[in-house]
Design a protein around this motif. Sequence first.
Motif, PDB file in Angstrom:
ATOM      1  N   GLY A 171       0.807  -1.205   0.000  1.00 46.44           N
ATOM      2  CA  GLY A 171       0.000   0.000   0.000  1.00 46.44           C
ATOM      3  C   GLY A 171       0.844   1.261   0.000  1.00 46.44           C
ATOM      4  O   GLY A 171       0.633   2.173  -0.803  1.00 46.44           O
ATOM      5  N   THR A 172       1.834   1.322   0.902  1.00 51.30           N
ATOM      6  CA  THR A 172       2.712   2.487   0.950  1.00 51.30           C
ATOM      7  C   THR A 172       3.561   2.576  -0.304  1.00 51.30           C
ATOM      8  O   THR A 172       3.841   3.674  -0.800  1.00 51.30           O
ATOM      9  CB  THR A 172       3.603   2.429   2.201  1.00 51.30           C
ATOM     10  OG1 THR A 172       2.781   2.333   3.363  1.00 51.30           O
ATOM     11  CG2 THR A 172       4.475   3.668   2.312  1.00 51.30           C
ATOM     12  N   ALA A 173       3.991   1.427  -0.834  1.00 51.15           N
ATOM     13  CA  ALA A 173       4.777   1.435  -2.072  1.00 51.15           C
ATOM     14  C   ALA A 173       3.988   2.056  -3.217  1.00 51.15           C
ATOM     15  O   ALA A 173       4.528   2.845  -4.008  1.00 51.15           O
ATOM     16  CB  ALA A 173       5.202   0.013  -2.432  1.00 51.15           C
ATOM     17  N   VAL A 174       2.705   1.717  -3.302  1.00 48.97           N
ATOM     18  CA  VAL A 174       1.851   2.301  -4.344  1.00 48.97           C
ATOM     19  C   VAL A 174       1.755   3.808  -4.168  1.00 48.97           C
ATOM     20  O   VAL A 174       1.848   4.574  -5.139  1.00 48.97           O
ATOM     21  CB  VAL A 174       0.450   1.660  -4.311  1.00 48.97           C
ATOM     22  CG1 VAL A 174      -0.530   2.440  -5.182  1.00 48.97           C
ATOM     23  CG2 VAL A 174       0.518   0.207  -4.762  1.00 48.97           C
ATOM     24  N   LEU A 175       1.584   4.254  -2.921  1.00 50.10           N
ATOM     25  CA  LEU A 175       1.431   5.684  -2.672  1.00 50.10           C
ATOM     26  C   LEU A 175       2.725   6.442  -2.943  1.00 50.10           C
ATOM     27  O   LEU A 175       2.705   7.533  -3.524  1.00 50.10           O
ATOM     28  CB  LEU A 175       0.989   5.911  -1.231  1.00 50.10           C
ATOM     29  CG  LEU A 175       0.428   7.297  -0.923  1.00 50.10           C
ATOM     30  CD1 LEU A 175      -0.797   7.592  -1.777  1.00 50.10           C
ATOM     31  CD2 LEU A 175       0.090   7.422   0.551  1.00 50.10           C
ATOM     32  N   PHE A 329      -8.574   8.241  -3.227  1.00 51.03           N
ATOM     33  CA  PHE A 329      -9.253   7.391  -4.207  1.00 51.03           C
ATOM     34  C   PHE A 329      -9.009   5.913  -3.924  1.00 51.03           C
ATOM     35  O   PHE A 329      -9.938   5.095  -3.995  1.00 51.03           O
ATOM     36  CB  PHE A 329      -8.770   7.742  -5.610  1.00 51.03           C
ATOM     37  CG  PHE A 329      -9.350   6.889  -6.699  1.00 51.03           C
ATOM     38  CD1 PHE A 329     -10.631   7.106  -7.165  1.00 51.03           C
ATOM     39  CD2 PHE A 329      -8.604   5.861  -7.262  1.00 51.03           C
ATOM     40  CE1 PHE A 329     -11.175   6.312  -8.161  1.00 51.03           C
ATOM     41  CE2 PHE A 329      -9.137   5.060  -8.256  1.00 51.03           C
ATOM     42  CZ  PHE A 329     -10.430   5.283  -8.712  1.00 51.03           C
ATOM     43  N   VAL A 330      -7.774   5.549  -3.588  1.00 52.05           N
ATOM     44  CA  VAL A 330      -7.449   4.145  -3.354  1.00 52.05           C
ATOM     45  C   VAL A 330      -8.174   3.630  -2.123  1.00 52.05           C
ATOM     46  O   VAL A 330      -8.724   2.521  -2.121  1.00 52.05           O
ATOM     47  CB  VAL A 330      -5.925   3.958  -3.221  1.00 52.05           C
ATOM     48  CG1 VAL A 330      -5.599   2.555  -2.724  1.00 52.05           C
ATOM     49  CG2 VAL A 330      -5.241   4.203  -4.556  1.00 52.05           C
ATOM     50  N   VAL A 341      -7.639  -4.604  -1.779  1.00 56.93           N
ATOM     51  CA  VAL A 341      -7.283  -4.088  -0.463  1.00 56.93           C
ATOM     52  C   VAL A 341      -5.769  -3.997  -0.352  1.00 56.93           C
ATOM     53  O   VAL A 341      -5.057  -4.993  -0.503  1.00 56.93           O
ATOM     54  CB  VAL A 341      -7.847  -4.997   0.648  1.00 56.93           C
ATOM     55  CG1 VAL A 341      -7.393  -4.506   2.023  1.00 56.93           C
ATOM     56  CG2 VAL A 341      -9.364  -5.044   0.577  1.00 56.93           C
ATOM     57  N   VAL A 342      -5.258  -2.780  -0.118  1.00 50.87           N
ATOM     58  CA  VAL A 342      -3.811  -2.584  -0.036  1.00 50.87           C
ATOM     59  C   VAL A 342      -3.387  -1.967   1.294  1.00 50.87           C
ATOM     60  O   VAL A 342      -2.221  -1.700   1.515  1.00 50.87           O
ATOM     61  CB  VAL A 342      -3.304  -1.693  -1.194  1.00 50.87           C
ATOM     62  CG1 VAL A 342      -3.446  -2.409  -2.522  1.00 50.87           C
ATOM     63  CG2 VAL A 342      -4.029  -0.350  -1.216  1.00 50.87           C
ATOM     64  N   GLY A 343      -4.312  -1.730   2.194  1.00 54.86           N
ATOM     65  CA  GLY A 343      -3.938  -1.270   3.515  1.00 54.86           C
ATOM     66  C   GLY A 343      -3.528   0.181   3.594  1.00 54.86           C
ATOM     67  O   GLY A 343      -2.480   0.507   4.149  1.00 54.86           O
ATOM     68  N   LEU A 344      -4.362   1.081   3.058  1.00 54.34           N
ATOM     69  CA  LEU A 344      -4.108   2.520   3.162  1.00 54.34           C
ATOM     70  C   LEU A 344      -5.225   3.169   3.970  1.00 54.34           C
ATOM     71  O   LEU A 344      -6.397   2.917   3.710  1.00 54.34           O
ATOM     72  CB  LEU A 344      -4.048   3.174   1.778  1.00 54.34           C
ATOM     73  CG  LEU A 344      -2.774   2.980   0.960  1.00 54.34           C
ATOM     74  CD1 LEU A 344      -2.912   3.688  -0.373  1.00 54.34           C
ATOM     75  CD2 LEU A 344      -1.556   3.503   1.696  1.00 54.34           C
ATOM     76  N   PRO A 345      -4.903   4.017   4.949  1.00 54.43           N
ATOM     77  CA  PRO A 345      -5.941   4.712   5.714  1.00 54.43           C
ATOM     78  C   PRO A 345      -6.572   5.832   4.900  1.00 54.43           C
ATOM     79  O   PRO A 345      -6.021   6.271   3.891  1.00 54.43           O
ATOM     80  CB  PRO A 345      -5.178   5.269   6.922  1.00 54.43           C
ATOM     81  CG  PRO A 345      -3.778   5.458   6.414  1.00 54.43           C
ATOM     82  CD  PRO A 345      -3.548   4.336   5.436  1.00 54.43           C
ATOM     83  N   LEU A 346      -7.737   6.285   5.355  1.00 54.99           N
ATOM     84  CA  LEU A 346      -8.411   7.415   4.719  1.00 54.99           C
ATOM     85  C   LEU A 346      -7.830   8.700   5.293  1.00 54.99           C
ATOM     86  O   LEU A 346      -7.877   8.918   6.507  1.00 54.99           O
ATOM     87  CB  LEU A 346      -9.911   7.344   4.973  1.00 54.99           C
ATOM     88  CG  LEU A 346     -10.791   8.364   4.252  1.00 54.99           C
ATOM     89  CD1 LEU A 346     -10.667   8.208   2.739  1.00 54.99           C
ATOM     90  CD2 LEU A 346     -12.244   8.219   4.692  1.00 54.99           C
ATOM     91  N   PRO A 347      -7.267   9.577   4.465  1.00 53.20           N
ATOM     92  CA  PRO A 347      -6.534  10.744   4.966  1.00 53.20           C
ATOM     93  C   PRO A 347      -7.342  11.611   5.922  1.00 53.20           C
ATOM     94  O   PRO A 347      -8.468  12.014   5.625  1.00 53.20           O
ATOM     95  CB  PRO A 347      -6.195  11.519   3.683  1.00 53.20           C
ATOM     96  CG  PRO A 347      -6.203  10.501   2.603  1.00 53.20           C
ATOM     97  CD  PRO A 347      -7.253   9.514   2.991  1.00 53.20           C
ATOM     98  N   LEU A 348      -6.768  11.878   7.090  1.00 52.99           N
ATOM     99  CA  LEU A 348      -7.285  12.775   8.121  1.00 52.99           C
ATOM    100  C   LEU A 348      -8.581  12.293   8.768  1.00 52.99           C
ATOM    101  O   LEU A 348      -9.128  12.980   9.629  1.00 52.99           O
ATOM    102  CB  LEU A 348      -7.488  14.192   7.567  1.00 52.99           C
ATOM    103  CG  LEU A 348      -6.212  14.918   7.137  1.00 52.99           C
ATOM    104  CD1 LEU A 348      -6.557  16.303   6.602  1.00 52.99           C
ATOM    105  CD2 LEU A 348      -5.223  15.021   8.292  1.00 52.99           C
TER     106      LEU A 348
END
Length: 378
Positions: A171-175, A329-330, A341-348
């Motif tokens: 997930g972080t790698a994608v971001l 978006f992700v 599912v890549v394990g990214l939180p929703l910002p803020l």
Amino acid sequence: MNWTANPVNAAARRASGSLLQRVLRLDAVLLGLLSLLAGLGLIVLYSAFGNRIDPVQGHALRLAAGLALMLLVAQIPPWRLLPLAPWAYGLGLILLAAVFVLGETGGGARRWLDLGPVGFQPSELMKLALPMMVAWLLSRAALPASAGRALAALALIAVPVGMIALQPDLGTAVLVAASGLAVVFLAGLGWRIIAALAALVTAALPLLWIFGMQDYQRRRVLMFLDPERDPLGAGYNIIQAQIAIGSGGIFGKGWLNGTQAHLDFIPERHTDFVFAVLAEEFGLLGVLATVALYAAIIARALWIARDAQDNFSRLLAGGLALTFFVYTFVNMGMVAGLLPVVGLPLPLISYGGSSIVTLMAGFGILMSIHSHRRMWSA
């Protein structure tokens, strides 16, 4: 009474804007939008935590710390950031390498460095250091970027992204990849170069599937295609999130009345899947309002990028804006079952600490670019 029609009120508003921008180096519009989003996050998290106030207070303290960091970063002029870009990128690579030797292992992954009272995730640093480095590289020559510089930028992107993927943290790698690729895209590449790069990425996907992904990551992709094949296992998260979103209807079940969340059906409901809690309790109207709020933040960030008066600031601001878009978006896409599912939180909105620090530092850079633009051009 119309605020703008009263000259006294109009003068007060201009003075307030002047104080925020000239003294504190903050953009009033962006600050207001971020405050609304953070406030919404506290409301949703209170319900996601089962009406417990302690974790919400902890999250509020992290937001306050992030705000202080944003204020600090906003004071740094962009021309001070420019020479720091290679150093920040190099430090990020060193810390990523240190993770493989000294990092803490948890959940089958090694992502953190133990710094005594706190833990530090070096990949978070790369969310800022990489777009700074790519903007530094591409701004050293006339735009649009040449094919050679675009390839050099891709090499700069590939190294940290590969190291993060090996932790593994897809997930972080994608971001992080998105943060660098956004800057490359904004550098004005020709469509032939974009098509060639797209073909290169497409050709690399089979190698990523075979050599770059863990078994659980491959299962996530397969569950995205058909979650019903394992409804009580790998497909459970997606199915329950979709049930929660659908059950919210148009108006939602009401704050604190979400059954999927309060009966523990939604997994990780305060982090990666907090969007499902929001959708169930506030319905389609709440979702649309949230999307509009995110869209307004992204639009304001892109306006700051357009208004920047040098290539480095313009590329960096635009890259940060598009990264925030990908981030949002992700997460929404994976919760709705539109993306794996890549394990990214929703910002803020999602509960967390490291992501808040990175996000607020990025918005501090945007504030700095906006407030210092005339000083640099002068």
